[in-house]
Design an enzyme around this catalytic site. Structure first.
Site, PDB file in Angstrom:
ATOM      1  N   GLU A 158      28.450  16.265  49.237  1.00  0.00           N
ATOM      2  CA  GLU A 158      27.581  15.034  49.012  1.00  0.00           C
ATOM      3  C   GLU A 158      25.995  14.912  48.667  1.00  0.00           C
ATOM      4  OE1 GLU A 158      30.779  13.502  51.931  1.00  0.00           O
ATOM      5  OE2 GLU A 158      29.139  15.757  51.705  1.00  0.00           O
TER       6      GLU A 158
ATOM      7  N   CYS B 113      25.858  12.017  55.559  1.00  0.00           N
ATOM      8  CA  CYS B 113      25.587  11.621  53.932  1.00  0.00           C
ATOM      9  C   CYS B 113      26.289  10.216  53.476  1.00  0.00           C
ATOM     10  CB  CYS B 113      26.630  12.629  53.554  1.00  0.00           C
ATOM     11  SG  CYS B 113      26.096  14.259  53.581  1.00  0.00           S
TER      12      CYS B 113
ATOM     13  N   HIS C 151      25.503  19.347  52.510  1.00  0.00           N
ATOM     14  CA  HIS C 151      26.952  19.350  52.532  1.00  0.00           C
ATOM     15  C   HIS C 151      27.138  19.231  50.966  1.00  0.00           C
ATOM     16  CE1 HIS C 151      27.544  17.817  56.803  1.00  0.00           C
ATOM     17  NE2 HIS C 151      27.125  18.461  57.030  1.00  0.00           N
TER      18      HIS C 151
ATOM     19  N   CYS D 295      30.109  12.115  56.477  1.00  0.00           N
ATOM     20  CA  CYS D 295      29.742  12.171  57.286  1.00  0.00           C
ATOM     21  C   CYS D 295      28.345  11.127  57.553  1.00  0.00           C
ATOM     22  CB  CYS D 295      28.544  13.424  58.079  1.00  0.00           C
ATOM     23  SG  CYS D 295      27.438  13.723  56.865  1.00  0.00           S
TER      24      CYS D 295
END
Length: 205
Positions: free
Chosen positions: A119, A148, A117, A145
């Site tokens: 992040e 994260c 992801h 999410c």
């Protein structure tokens, strides 16, 4: 355009007024009344995007580097109004990307397991090269999410600004309950263009 040698008709708030007074070769340079009437540089000081607006627009540009077929996300980490790391969702470098071979979907958990992801990529890069991100701000085009969100908290980031909300919105509440400052900013790249380049698009190209 007009130039005044001593700045005598300008406000004396400028810390460099004394410098100008001491050196005759120095002077202020500002648009004159006629230029202002023509609408060229008529508003001083310049109307500028805020830091939040600018960094969210940059996050949207970063998202264009994403290789995931299921959605593009960008992240920008800043500290003291400077960018210290960026990330977008995609597979680790030197590994096959989704846009080359397709996403790999976990039928039980859901989601693509090939990609990292945005992040996570931004935080991992900062960690790899030794950039401290404690008390930093992270800008993301899509809210994180839950995994994260936990990583953001553990990394010491203190503020999160997001553009669009992810379907699992409880991650935002999780962040807030953990003490992070969370803010949605409905202002991105298209708004920057419309507000600052709309009537003078040629100057932004």
């Amino acid at each position: 355009m007009s130039e005044t040698n001593n700045g005598s008709n300008l406000a004396c708030n400028d810390i460099f007024q004394t410098l100008i007074d001491h050196h005759s070769r120095l002077g202020y340079f500002l648009p004159d009344a006629e230029t202002a009437k023509e609408g060229k540089s008529a508003i001083l000081p310049f109307q500028r995007p805020s830091f939040d607006q600018m960094y969210m627009a940059i996050a949207e540009i970063v998202a264009l580097r994403s290789t995931c077929l299921r959605g593009r996300v960008g992240a920008v980490i800043t500290k003291d109004t400077r960018i210290i790391s960026i990330g977008y969702n995609g597979a680790p470098s030197k590994i096959g990307q989704c846009d080359q071979y397709g996403c790999i979907i976990d039928s039980e958990k859901g989601g693509c397991i090939r990609t990292i992801h945005a992040e996570q990529n931004a935080i991992a890069y900062a960690s790899r090269i030794g950039i401290p991100i404690e008390n930093a701000t992270i800008y993301v085009t899509v809210s994180p999410c839950i995994d994260c969100a936990k990583l953001i908290i553990a990394s010491g980031i203190k503020r999160l600004v997001y553009l669009q909300e992810y379907r699992n919105s409880y991650a935002l509440e999780y962040l807030e309950l953990s003490g992070l400052e969370v803010e949605q900013l409905n202002y991105g790249l298209s708004a920057i263009y419309n507000d600052y380049c709309g009537q003078e698009a040629s100057e932004c190209q």
